[in-house]
Design an enzyme around this catalytic site. Sequence first.
Site, PDB file in Angstrom:
ATOM      1  N   GLY A  40       0.874  -1.104   0.120  1.00 42.05           N
ATOM      2  CA  GLY A  40      -0.051  -0.210  -0.188  1.00 42.05           C
ATOM      3  C   GLY A  40       1.199   1.101   0.210  1.00 42.05           C
ATOM      4  CE  LYS A  52      -7.022  12.827  -2.423  1.00 38.48           C
ATOM      5  NZ  LYS A  52      -5.710  13.189  -2.336  1.00 38.48           N
ATOM      6  N   GLY A 182       1.178  26.141   0.890  1.00 36.01           N
ATOM      7  CA  GLY A 182       0.004  26.209  -0.219  1.00 36.01           C
ATOM      8  C   GLY A 182      -0.005  25.329  -1.228  1.00 36.01           C
ATOM      9  CB  ILE A 185      -0.300  17.575   0.579  1.00 37.47           C
ATOM     10  CG1 ILE A 185       0.021  16.595  -0.449  1.00 37.47           C
ATOM     11  CG2 ILE A 185      -0.279  16.870   1.962  1.00 37.47           C
ATOM     12  CD1 ILE A 185       1.337  15.588  -0.219  1.00 37.47           C
ATOM     13  N   GLY A 272       5.990  20.077   1.373  1.00 44.40           N
ATOM     14  CA  GLY A 272       6.548  19.358   0.129  1.00 44.40           C
ATOM     15  C   GLY A 272       7.107  18.045   0.654  1.00 44.40           C
ATOM     16  NE  ARG A 273       5.495  12.578   0.554  1.00 48.74           N
ATOM     17  CZ  ARG A 273       5.008  11.757   1.732  1.00 48.74           C
ATOM     18  NH1 ARG A 273       4.590  12.523   2.551  1.00 48.74           N
ATOM     19  NH2 ARG A 273       5.687  10.832   1.995  1.00 48.74           N
ATOM     20  CG  ASP A 313       6.690   9.999  -4.448  1.00 50.42           C
ATOM     21  OD1 ASP A 313       6.304   9.855  -5.453  1.00 50.42           O
ATOM     22  OD2 ASP A 313       6.128  10.143  -3.160  1.00 50.42           O
ATOM     23  CG  HIS A 445     -26.950  17.137 -23.108  1.00 43.92           C
ATOM     24  ND1 HIS A 445     -26.287  18.525 -22.903  1.00 43.92           N
ATOM     25  CD2 HIS A 445     -28.513  17.328 -23.077  1.00 43.92           C
ATOM     26  CE1 HIS A 445     -27.175  19.312 -22.532  1.00 43.92           C
ATOM     27  NE2 HIS A 445     -28.510  18.455 -22.638  1.00 43.92           N
TER      28      HIS A 445
HETATM   29  P1  FAD Z   1       5.519   5.224  -1.343  1.00 47.75           P
HETATM   30  O1  FAD Z   1       4.022   4.925  -1.590  1.00 47.75           O
HETATM   31  O2  FAD Z   1       6.149   6.259  -0.338  1.00 47.75           O
HETATM   32  O3  FAD Z   1       6.027   3.677  -0.997  1.00 47.75           O
HETATM   33  C1  FAD Z   1       7.043   3.621  -0.313  1.00 47.75           C
HETATM   34  C2  FAD Z   1       7.179   2.193   0.623  1.00 47.75           C
HETATM   35  O4  FAD Z   1       8.394   1.834   0.725  1.00 47.75           O
HETATM   36  C3  FAD Z   1       6.772   2.594   2.039  1.00 47.75           C
HETATM   37  O5  FAD Z   1       5.674   1.653   2.274  1.00 47.75           O
HETATM   38  C4  FAD Z   1       7.930   2.614   2.979  1.00 47.75           C
HETATM   39  O6  FAD Z   1       7.698   2.018   4.284  1.00 47.75           O
HETATM   40  C5  FAD Z   1       8.549   1.433   2.052  1.00 47.75           C
HETATM   41  N1  FAD Z   1      10.101   1.510   2.707  1.00 47.75           N
HETATM   42  C6  FAD Z   1      11.068   2.630   2.618  1.00 47.75           C
HETATM   43  N2  FAD Z   1      12.326   2.220   2.898  1.00 47.75           N
HETATM   44  C7  FAD Z   1      12.072   0.820   3.021  1.00 47.75           C
HETATM   45  C8  FAD Z   1      13.224  -0.254   2.967  1.00 47.75           C
HETATM   46  N3  FAD Z   1      14.466  -0.090   3.345  1.00 47.75           N
HETATM   47  N4  FAD Z   1      12.636  -1.513   3.000  1.00 47.75           N
HETATM   48  C9  FAD Z   1      11.314  -1.968   2.886  1.00 47.75           C
HETATM   49  N5  FAD Z   1      10.358  -1.025   2.778  1.00 47.75           N
HETATM   50  C10 FAD Z   1      10.737   0.336   2.516  1.00 47.75           C
HETATM   51  N6  FAD Z   1      -0.638  11.181  -5.183  1.00 47.75           N
HETATM   52  C11 FAD Z   1      -1.302  10.939  -6.200  1.00 47.75           C
HETATM   53  O7  FAD Z   1      -1.178  10.454  -7.460  1.00 47.75           O
HETATM   54  N7  FAD Z   1      -2.842  11.329  -5.924  1.00 47.75           N
HETATM   55  C12 FAD Z   1      -3.030  11.748  -4.705  1.00 47.75           C
HETATM   56  O8  FAD Z   1      -4.444  12.068  -4.544  1.00 47.75           O
HETATM   57  C13 FAD Z   1      -2.259  11.879  -3.837  1.00 47.75           C
HETATM   58  N8  FAD Z   1      -2.519  12.367  -2.461  1.00 47.75           N
HETATM   59  C14 FAD Z   1      -1.698  12.428  -1.454  1.00 47.75           C
HETATM   60  C15 FAD Z   1      -1.898  12.874  -0.334  1.00 47.75           C
HETATM   61  C16 FAD Z   1      -1.082  12.915   0.984  1.00 47.75           C
HETATM   62  C17 FAD Z   1      -1.517  13.372   2.210  1.00 47.75           C
HETATM   63  C18 FAD Z   1       0.467  12.466   0.568  1.00 47.75           C
HETATM   64  C19 FAD Z   1       1.434  12.414   1.643  1.00 47.75           C
HETATM   65  C20 FAD Z   1       0.867  11.941  -0.595  1.00 47.75           C
HETATM   66  C21 FAD Z   1      -0.230  11.978  -1.741  1.00 47.75           C
HETATM   67  N9  FAD Z   1       0.307  11.647  -2.923  1.00 47.75           N
HETATM   68  C22 FAD Z   1      -0.823  11.608  -3.975  1.00 47.75           C
HETATM   69  C23 FAD Z   1       1.638  10.990  -3.331  1.00 47.75           C
HETATM   70  C24 FAD Z   1       1.628   9.701  -3.508  1.00 47.75           C
HETATM   71  O9  FAD Z   1       1.211   9.057  -2.285  1.00 47.75           O
HETATM   72  C25 FAD Z   1       2.934   9.074  -3.753  1.00 47.75           C
HETATM   73  O10 FAD Z   1       3.347   9.719  -5.032  1.00 47.75           O
HETATM   74  C26 FAD Z   1       2.952   7.554  -3.883  1.00 47.75           C
HETATM   75  O11 FAD Z   1       2.683   6.997  -2.718  1.00 47.75           O
HETATM   76  C27 FAD Z   1       4.615   7.136  -4.283  1.00 47.75           C
HETATM   77  O12 FAD Z   1       4.660   5.817  -4.410  1.00 47.75           O
HETATM   78  P2  FAD Z   1       5.957   5.248  -4.225  1.00 47.75           P
HETATM   79  O13 FAD Z   1       5.751   3.750  -4.730  1.00 47.75           O
HETATM   80  O14 FAD Z   1       7.020   5.761  -4.846  1.00 47.75           O
HETATM   81  O15 FAD Z   1       6.250   5.200  -2.710  1.00 47.75           O
END
Ligand code: FAD
Length: 473
Positions: A40, A52, A182, A185, A272-273, A313, A445
């Site tokens: 997840g 959401k 702003g 998120i 930001g992130r 990311d 429509h």
């Molecule tokens: P992540 O989802 O960050 O998953 C990374 C995983 O790797 C995590 O579970 C972490 O614990 C795990 N991990 C890290 N290091 C290790 C390790 N050494 N060993 C094993 N596991 C590890 N994006 C959208 O597209 N739409 C949205 O509406 C949206 N809303 C958001 C709202 C909020 C509040 C936030 C914070 C983010 C939102 N995002 C949204 C951004 C989105 O969540 C990220 O872009 C997305 O989750 C990135 O996916 P990812 O697979 O790169 O990493």
Amino acid sequence: MNNKTQLAVIGGGPGGYAAAFLAADLGMQVTLIDPEKNPGGVCLYRGCIPSKALLHIAKLINEAGEASRWGIEFEKPKINLDKLRTFKENVVGKLTGGLGVLSKQRKITYIQGRATLLNATSMRIEKMEGGTEELTFDHAIISTGSLPAQIPSLMLNSPRVIDSTGALALTDIPKNMLVVGGGYIGLELGSVYVALGTEVSIVEMTSGLVPGADRDLVNILAKSLAPKMKSIMTGTKVVKMEEFADGIKVTFEGEDIREKEQVFEKVLVSIGRVPNAKGFGIENTKAEVDQRGFIKVNSQMQTAEPTIYAIGDVVGNPMLAHKASAEGKVAVENIAGHNVEFKPAAIPAVMFTDPEVAWCGLTENEAREKNIEIKVARFPWAASGRAVTLDRSDGVTKLIMDPKTERILGMAVAGPGAGELIAEGVLAVEMAAVAKDIALSIHPHPTLSETVMESAEIFFGQSTHLYRPKRDK
Ligand code: FAD
């Protein structure tokens, strides 16, 4: 114990699990590692999905409030915070549990743990249940995501100062709250708290909300947010935060700031992130990290270490779930020996605010920066029958086109449902559609999707519901 796998995926977010699932579908033996009980990642546990779910509730509360305009009076909603939190947690549980099942059905070995790379073909996994395991692999995909950015000089170790994860935890409904940042998120979570009854102020360092997005769209959003928020301070910086018994005293710096110091019950820092590229042994491989902390990859998502790929990311902007999944699939295709590149023409971005704002492909800002000649066709929602039935004529749909070839280069929408509508723009850009293709496609429509068709008609000066003749006729 030393195990072997063909593909090890580090991180179970939308990048990691989409990659693992495709690899299994292609017949690879896959191990997916993540600290949570089920896949997840940030998206499902503390990002897209819980935010959401709460924004859905916020929409309901807002619409109930607006209904008096249509002759329906509801009483002020009573909020049962425990039940609301349970609803949100059930949504997360249902979806992450579903991913766990999908992972088992595909015979993926899911290890609840934290991985550390030892070299180009092996890793150590600290298991959450205790103990460690060594795993050797033919290929690995790093999908470790991102973390909330912080301002170290300002951060206080206080439960009153929270990040997006703290805001989604919904521990209480503060009387007032400052949102620092702003961006999307901060605006989404700020909107949730406003609907729940918190007085929300927003501070943004740059001159406008959502830096980078086209101003015509942001202006529509800012106009809608202004009466709901206590204040929106743009061009303003937070320079100090101090904790007192009754809250956090925040000192602002900016030209138009009325009260230089204000006290808030809670402060949500959402500036930001940052990529999560440290602390899991990347230095034990040849993979490289750039100056901003992103893992460097080529267009096939491969790092400088040939056995290791990276996605999501942790490799760069835009930090969005669907971008992470798409990159994950490209990495897997390459590992499977297919020659595939990550070169999308359009990555959609959506802000689930009220109104929603969405765009894809080329934006007006980008066209200006890169000196690309464009023609923009805007269809105001005041001319949309469906928007008027919803009493929401504040939106706009715009198409960005190449004036010579008439090809659709980008699309943007501000208005309720913009996040759904933008998919048509993605398809148009990716399929190299021209304005005529959209204008001649019969749209149902009365729907908001007609605004896309009518934007294309505007290009030819022939929009049925808006008289705007072509000037160069
Ligand atoms: P992540 O989802 O960050 O998953 C990374 C995983 O790797 C995590 O579970 C972490 O614990 C795990 N991990 C890290 N290091 C290790 C390790 N050494 N060993 C094993 N596991 C590890 N994006 C959208 O597209 N739409 C949205 O509406 C949206 N809303 C958001 C709202 C909020 C509040 C936030 C914070 C983010 C939102 N995002 C949204 C951004 C989105 O969540 C990220 O872009 C997305 O989750 C990135 O996916 P990812 O697979 O790169 O990493």
